[in-house]
Design a protein around this motif. Structure first.
Motif, short mmCIF file in Angstrom:
data_model
loop_
_atom_site.label_atom_id
_atom_site.label_comp_id
_atom_site.label_asym_id
_atom_site.label_seq_id
_atom_site.Cartn_x
_atom_site.Cartn_y
_atom_site.Cartn_z
N MET A 63 48.87 24.28 69.21
CA MET A 63 48.19 23.23 68.30
C MET A 63 48.60 23.82 66.75
O MET A 63 48.64 25.05 66.44
N ASP A 64 48.53 23.19 65.61
CA ASP A 64 48.94 23.50 64.25
C ASP A 64 47.80 23.94 64.06
O ASP A 64 46.44 23.84 64.08
N PRO A 65 47.69 25.43 63.30
CA PRO A 65 46.60 26.11 62.87
C PRO A 65 45.77 25.28 62.07
O PRO A 65 44.49 25.27 62.09
N GLN A 66 46.14 24.45 61.09
CA GLN A 66 45.47 23.91 60.21
C GLN A 66 44.48 22.89 61.01
O GLN A 66 43.49 22.38 60.70
N HIS A 67 45.19 22.11 61.92
CA HIS A 67 44.42 21.32 62.97
C HIS A 67 43.09 22.16 63.57
O HIS A 67 41.99 21.57 63.52
N LEU A 68 43.55 23.39 64.10
CA LEU A 68 42.39 23.98 64.53
C LEU A 68 41.41 24.37 63.64
O LEU A 68 40.19 24.32 63.72
N CYS A 69 41.87 24.56 62.26
CA CYS A 69 40.74 25.07 61.51
C CYS A 69 39.86 23.52 60.96
O CYS A 69 38.75 23.75 60.87
N LYS A 70 40.56 22.55 60.94
CA LYS A 70 39.64 21.34 60.62
C LYS A 70 38.71 21.03 61.85
O LYS A 70 37.79 20.35 61.85
N MET A 71 39.23 21.49 63.16
CA MET A 71 38.30 21.40 64.25
C MET A 71 37.13 22.23 64.26
O MET A 71 35.93 21.90 64.30
N GLU A 72 37.28 23.33 63.86
CA GLU A 72 36.22 24.30 63.68
C GLU A 72 35.33 23.99 62.53
O GLU A 72 34.22 24.39 62.58
#
Length: 109
Positions: free
Chosen positions: A34-43
């Protein structure tokens, strides 16, 4: 519970589990492709993952999918989460030893 509350609670839960395994966002993102920015948005509660990514998260974090939706943040539940993660790493002989040890501890009460 509305959709935004679910996203927020889910994101906090993923962050807790990630940190309990001493993973950075970048490391977890890489493990689940997963793109790290996508994970950040999820968290941060701004995005909710697909079912495919929920399954990947559970697999990489060595937990059951249902544990991603366990939002009780008590210290006892956080400790149980850590124990579950460690127990899943044990082989059969180690599990048998652990069970005997737990039984012995219970008898000491």
């Amino acid at each position: 519970m509305d959709e935004q509350q679910l996203k927020t609670l889910f994101g906090k839960r993923v962050r807790e589990l990630r940190k309990s395994q001493k993973l950075t966002q970048e490391e977890l993102a890489e493990l689940i492709w997963m793109d790290p920015q996508h994970l950040c948005k999820m968290e941060n509660g701004n995005h909710f993952p697909t079912l495919k990514n929920i399954i990947k998260l559970a697999d990489v974090l060595n937990i059951e999918v249902k544990d991603l939706f366990s939002y009780d943040n008590s210290e006892e539940n956080q400790l149980l989460d850590k124990i579950k993660i460690e127990v899943k790493k044990l082989n059969k002989k180690e599990l048998q030893f652990l069970l005997k040890t737990i039984s012995a501890l219970k008898e000491l009460k």
